[in-house]
Design a protein around this motif. Structure first.
Motif, PDB file in Angstrom:
ATOM      1  N   PRO A 257       0.718  -1.199  -0.026  1.00 42.51           N
ATOM      2  CA  PRO A 257       0.025  -0.043   0.139  1.00 42.51           C
ATOM      3  C   PRO A 257       0.860   1.195   0.063  1.00 42.51           C
ATOM      4  O   PRO A 257       2.060   1.266   0.692  1.00 42.51           O
ATOM      5  N   LEU A 258       0.235   2.184  -0.755  1.00 40.84           N
ATOM      6  CA  LEU A 258       1.067   3.521  -0.515  1.00 40.84           C
ATOM      7  C   LEU A 258       1.024   4.282   0.800  1.00 40.84           C
ATOM      8  O   LEU A 258       0.331   3.781   1.581  1.00 40.84           O
ATOM      9  N   THR A 259       1.831   5.169   0.994  1.00 38.48           N
ATOM     10  CA  THR A 259       2.184   5.595   2.493  1.00 38.48           C
ATOM     11  C   THR A 259       1.965   7.203   2.336  1.00 38.48           C
ATOM     12  O   THR A 259       2.467   7.668   1.134  1.00 38.48           O
ATOM     13  N   LEU A 260       1.626   7.936   3.322  1.00 33.05           N
ATOM     14  CA  LEU A 260       1.557   9.371   3.289  1.00 33.05           C
ATOM     15  C   LEU A 260       2.720   9.816   4.081  1.00 33.05           C
ATOM     16  O   LEU A 260       2.854   9.208   5.141  1.00 33.05           O
ATOM     17  N   GLY A 261       3.347  10.834   3.714  1.00 32.97           N
ATOM     18  CA  GLY A 261       4.379  11.316   4.573  1.00 32.97           C
ATOM     19  C   GLY A 261       4.808  12.889   3.997  1.00 32.97           C
ATOM     20  O   GLY A 261       4.137  13.245   3.341  1.00 32.97           O
ATOM     21  N   THR A 262       6.013  13.332   4.309  1.00 27.17           N
ATOM     22  CA  THR A 262       6.452  14.415   4.239  1.00 27.17           C
ATOM     23  C   THR A 262       7.588  14.632   3.354  1.00 27.17           C
ATOM     24  O   THR A 262       8.484  13.493   3.280  1.00 27.17           O
ATOM     25  N   ARG A 263       7.984  15.660   2.779  1.00 23.28           N
ATOM     26  CA  ARG A 263       9.323  15.569   1.840  1.00 23.28           C
ATOM     27  C   ARG A 263       9.472  17.411   1.593  1.00 23.28           C
ATOM     28  O   ARG A 263       8.645  18.123   1.676  1.00 23.28           O
ATOM     29  N   ALA A 264      10.967  17.609   1.389  1.00 22.18           N
ATOM     30  CA  ALA A 264      11.052  18.986   1.301  1.00 22.18           C
ATOM     31  C   ALA A 264      10.512  19.234  -0.121  1.00 22.18           C
ATOM     32  O   ALA A 264      10.313  18.940  -0.856  1.00 22.18           O
ATOM     33  N   ILE A 265      10.086  20.800  -0.098  1.00 17.80           N
ATOM     34  CA  ILE A 265       9.442  21.299  -1.429  1.00 17.80           C
ATOM     35  C   ILE A 265      10.645  21.474  -2.412  1.00 17.80           C
ATOM     36  O   ILE A 265      11.571  22.098  -1.942  1.00 17.80           O
ATOM     37  N   PRO A 266      10.642  20.800  -3.599  1.00 16.62           N
ATOM     38  CA  PRO A 266      11.798  20.958  -4.424  1.00 16.62           C
ATOM     39  C   PRO A 266      12.028  22.207  -5.088  1.00 16.62           C
ATOM     40  O   PRO A 266      11.139  23.003  -5.340  1.00 16.62           O
ATOM     41  N   GLU A 267      13.257  22.828  -5.259  1.00 16.30           N
ATOM     42  CA  GLU A 267      13.592  24.061  -5.933  1.00 16.30           C
ATOM     43  C   GLU A 267      13.895  23.876  -7.328  1.00 16.30           C
ATOM     44  O   GLU A 267      14.691  23.109  -7.399  1.00 16.30           O
ATOM     45  N   PRO A 268      13.400  24.964  -8.126  1.00 21.78           N
ATOM     46  CA  PRO A 268      13.404  24.783  -9.698  1.00 21.78           C
ATOM     47  C   PRO A 268      15.105  25.099 -10.188  1.00 21.78           C
ATOM     48  O   PRO A 268      15.412  25.755  -9.660  1.00 21.78           O
ATOM     49  N   LYS A 269      15.624  24.347 -10.850  1.00 22.41           N
ATOM     50  CA  LYS A 269      16.740  24.970 -11.620  1.00 22.41           C
ATOM     51  C   LYS A 269      16.502  25.451 -13.058  1.00 22.41           C
ATOM     52  O   LYS A 269      15.385  25.588 -13.327  1.00 22.41           O
ATOM     53  N   GLU A 270      17.507  25.872 -13.562  1.00 23.48           N
ATOM     54  CA  GLU A 270      17.293  26.725 -15.074  1.00 23.48           C
ATOM     55  C   GLU A 270      16.342  25.708 -15.482  1.00 23.48           C
ATOM     56  O   GLU A 270      16.745  24.491 -15.737  1.00 23.48           O
ATOM     57  N   GLY A 271      15.483  26.174 -16.350  1.00 27.32           N
ATOM     58  CA  GLY A 271      14.924  25.197 -17.235  1.00 27.32           C
ATOM     59  C   GLY A 271      13.584  24.579 -16.662  1.00 27.32           C
ATOM     60  O   GLY A 271      12.819  23.918 -17.308  1.00 27.32           O
ATOM     61  N   GLU A 272      13.409  24.743 -15.367  1.00 28.18           N
ATOM     62  CA  GLU A 272      12.417  24.060 -14.542  1.00 28.18           C
ATOM     63  C   GLU A 272      11.392  25.167 -13.986  1.00 28.18           C
ATOM     64  O   GLU A 272      11.748  26.359 -13.779  1.00 28.18           O
ATOM     65  N   VAL A 273      10.165  25.016 -13.644  1.00 30.12           N
ATOM     66  CA  VAL A 273       9.409  25.751 -12.895  1.00 30.12           C
ATOM     67  C   VAL A 273       8.941  25.039 -11.477  1.00 30.12           C
ATOM     68  O   VAL A 273       9.041  23.540 -11.560  1.00 30.12           O
ATOM     69  N   GLN A 274       8.737  25.528 -10.477  1.00 32.86           N
ATOM     70  CA  GLN A 274       8.154  24.888  -9.381  1.00 32.86           C
ATOM     71  C   GLN A 274       6.569  25.246  -9.388  1.00 32.86           C
ATOM     72  O   GLN A 274       6.101  26.437  -9.538  1.00 32.86           O
TER      73      GLN A 274
END
Ligand SMILES: NC(=O)c1ccc[n+]([C@@H]2O[C@H](COP(=O)([O-])OP(=O)(O)OC[C@H]3O[C@@H](n4cnc5c(N)ncnc54)[C@H](OP(=O)(O)O)[C@@H]3O)[C@@H](O)[C@H]2O)c1
Length: 354
Positions: free
Chosen positions: A13-30
Motif C-alpha cells: 500500500p501507498l504511504t503518506l509522508g512529508t518531503r522538502a519542497i523541490p527548488e527549480p533549476k534553470e529550465g524548470e518551474v516549481q
C-alpha cells in the motif's frame, strides 16, 4: 516541508509522508499541484515497479497541472501562471511527480492552460498526447509529417511520395485515452482512412473524433481480420498503432505480408519483434514511450501547439473523477481501476485540498 504520497515498497500500500519542497533549476518551474491525473503506468509502477526500479521511496503522477510558485528569471513563465505539463517518472528524484503538494516541471514540456479550461481538463493530455504524437509523427513512430511549424522529416524512405489523404492507419484500442488522441491527431494530420478496433458502443463517439471505421473489439479475431481485410480491399495494413495489447501476435497478423509495415506498441516490444521476424520479416516493430526525451527535438514545438489544438477543438478533453486531497484509500481505488484494462474514468487528484 510538504505532504506527499509515496510508493515505499513495490506491491505494498501507498504511504503518506512529508518531503522538502523541490527548488527549480534553470529550465524548470516549481508549481503548486492543483491536479494530477493517475494513469495505467502509475498502477504498473505501484504493482511492478515500472519506471521506479530501485528508486524507493518514489512518487507517482506524471500528468500535472497547477500554479507556478517559483520560476527562474529566464523562464518563459511567471509566478501565478496556471500551467499543465509532463512530469518525469525517470527523473532521479521524485521532484517531477504529481502526488505531492509542490512539484517541478520542465518549462519545455509545459504550457499555459488555455482560457476557459480547467486543470482537471488539461491534465488529461500530457502523457497520452505526447505518446500518440510520438507514435504518429516521430521518426521512431510512423514519421508522418506533423501538423506543426517545424521542419518535416525528410529522411524516411517510407515518406517518399507520402499522401496523407490516401494513407490508412489502424488504431487498436481506439476507446482508450491514447487511442482517442491518436485518432484526433491523425485527423489533424489529414490521414484519410482511420480504422480502429474498439467497443462498438463507441462507434458514434469515435466517428465524431475522426475514425472512418470502427471494428468491434468483442468480435472473434477471425471476424475482426475479415472485416479489416474488407475495409482495405484485401490489402494488408502498413501502419498499425496498438495502444492496448501486451501480446502482439494478432496485431502482427494484420500487417501487410509484403513491404515495410510498421507496428507501434505501447508495451515492451521485444517479444513482438521476435514474432514479427517470423511472421512479417520486413516489418518494423517499435515500442513508443510518451516522454519528452522520446519526442526530441520536437518537444517544444509540440508543447507550443498543444494548448491551441485543445482550444480550437481539435483535441477533446477526457473525463475525470476528482479525488480531493491526498486520500490514500481513494488514490488506491483509482489505481486499482486500471488493473483489468476495462473502461474507467481516471482519477484526478487534488493534493492541496484537505
Ligand atoms: N508507452 C507509453 O509511454 C504509454 C503511454 C500511455 C499509455 N500507455 C499504455 O497504453 C495503455 C492504454 O492507456 P490509457 O490510459 O489510454 O488506457 P484507458 O483509457 O484506461 O483504456 C481503457 C480502454 O482500453 C480499451 N481496451 C482495453 N482492452 C482492449 C482490447 N483488447 N482491444 C481494444 N480496446 C481495448 C477499452 O476500450 P473500449 O471502451 O472501446 O472497450 C477501454 O475502455 C495502457 O496499458 C497504458 O499503460 C503507454
Amino acid at each position: 516541508m510538504q505532504q506527499a504520497v509515496f510508493v515505499t515498497d513495490i506491491g505494498k500500500p501507498l504511504t503518506l509522508g512529508t518531503r522538502a519542497i523541490p527548488e527549480p533549476k534553470e529550465g524548470e518551474v516549481q508549481i503548486k499541484v492543483l491536479s494530477t491525473l493517475l494513469a495505467p503506468h502509475d498502477t504498473y509502477g505501484l504493482d511492478l515497479g515500472l519506471f521506479i526500479g530501485e528508486r524507493l521511496p518514489f512518487i507517482l503522477g506524471t500528468n500535472i497541472a497547477g500554479t507556478i510558485t517559483s520560476a527562474p528569471p529566464t523562464s518563459p513563465f511567471n509566478n501565478g501562471d496556471l500551467v499543465f505539463g509532463l512530469g518525469d517518472p525517470l527523473h532521479p528524484t521524485p521532484d517531477m511527480s504529481g502526488l505531492q503538494q509542490y512539484a517541478l516541471l520542465n518549462a519545455e514540456s509545459s504550457a499555459k492552460i488555455p482560457e476557459g479550461f480547467t486543470p482537471d481538463e488539461m491534465v488529461t493530455f500530457p502523457v497520452n498526447a505526447t505518446t500518440s504524437f510520438a507514435a504518429l509523427f516521430d521518426m521512431k513512430g510512423f514519421g508522418f509529417p506533423a501538423p506543426l511549424p517545424f521542419p518535416q522529416p525528410t529522411e524516411s524512405k517510407e515518406l517518399q511520395g507520402f499522401n496523407a489523404k490516401k494513407t490508412t492507419i489502424l488504431v487498436i484500442g481506439g476507446g482508450s485515452a491514447v487511442g482517442k488522441l491518436a485518432i484526433q491527431l491523425a485527423k489533424l494530420a489529414g490521414i484519410g482512412n482511420i480504422i480502429t478496433i474498439a467497443s462498438s458502443s463507441r462507434t458514434e463517439e469515435l466517428k465524431q473524433l475522426g475514425a472512418s471505421h470502427i471494428v468491434d473489439r468483442h468480435a472473434t479475431p477471425e471476424a475482426i481480420q475479415a472485416e479489416i481485410r474488407e475495409i482495405v480491399r484485401g490489402e494488408g495494413l502498413r501502419y498499425i498503432y496498438d495502444c492496448v495489447s501486451w501480446d502482439h501476435e494478432f496485431s502482427i497478423s494484420l500487417l501487410a505480408e509484403k513491404g515495410e509495415g510498421v507496428l507501434l506498441t505501447l508495451h515492451p516490444a521485444e517479444k513482438a519483434q521476435e514474432v514479427a521476424k517470423k511472421l512479417r520479416p520486413e516489418a518494423r516493430v517499435q515500442f513508443i514511450l510518451g516522454t519528452a526525451a522520446f519526442i526530441q527535438p520536437h518537444a517544444k514545438a509540440f508543447w507550443d501547439a498543444l494548448p491551441t489544438w485543445v482550444k480550437e477543438g481539435n483535441l477533446n478533453v477526457g473525463k475525470v473523477r476528482v479525488v480531493e486531497g491526498l486520500d490514500l484509500k481513494a488514490i488506491e481505488e483509482a489505481l486499482a481501476g486500471f488493473r483489468d484494462g476495462s473502461a474507467v474514468v481516471p482519477g484526478a487528484v487534488h493534493p492541496n485540498c484537505a
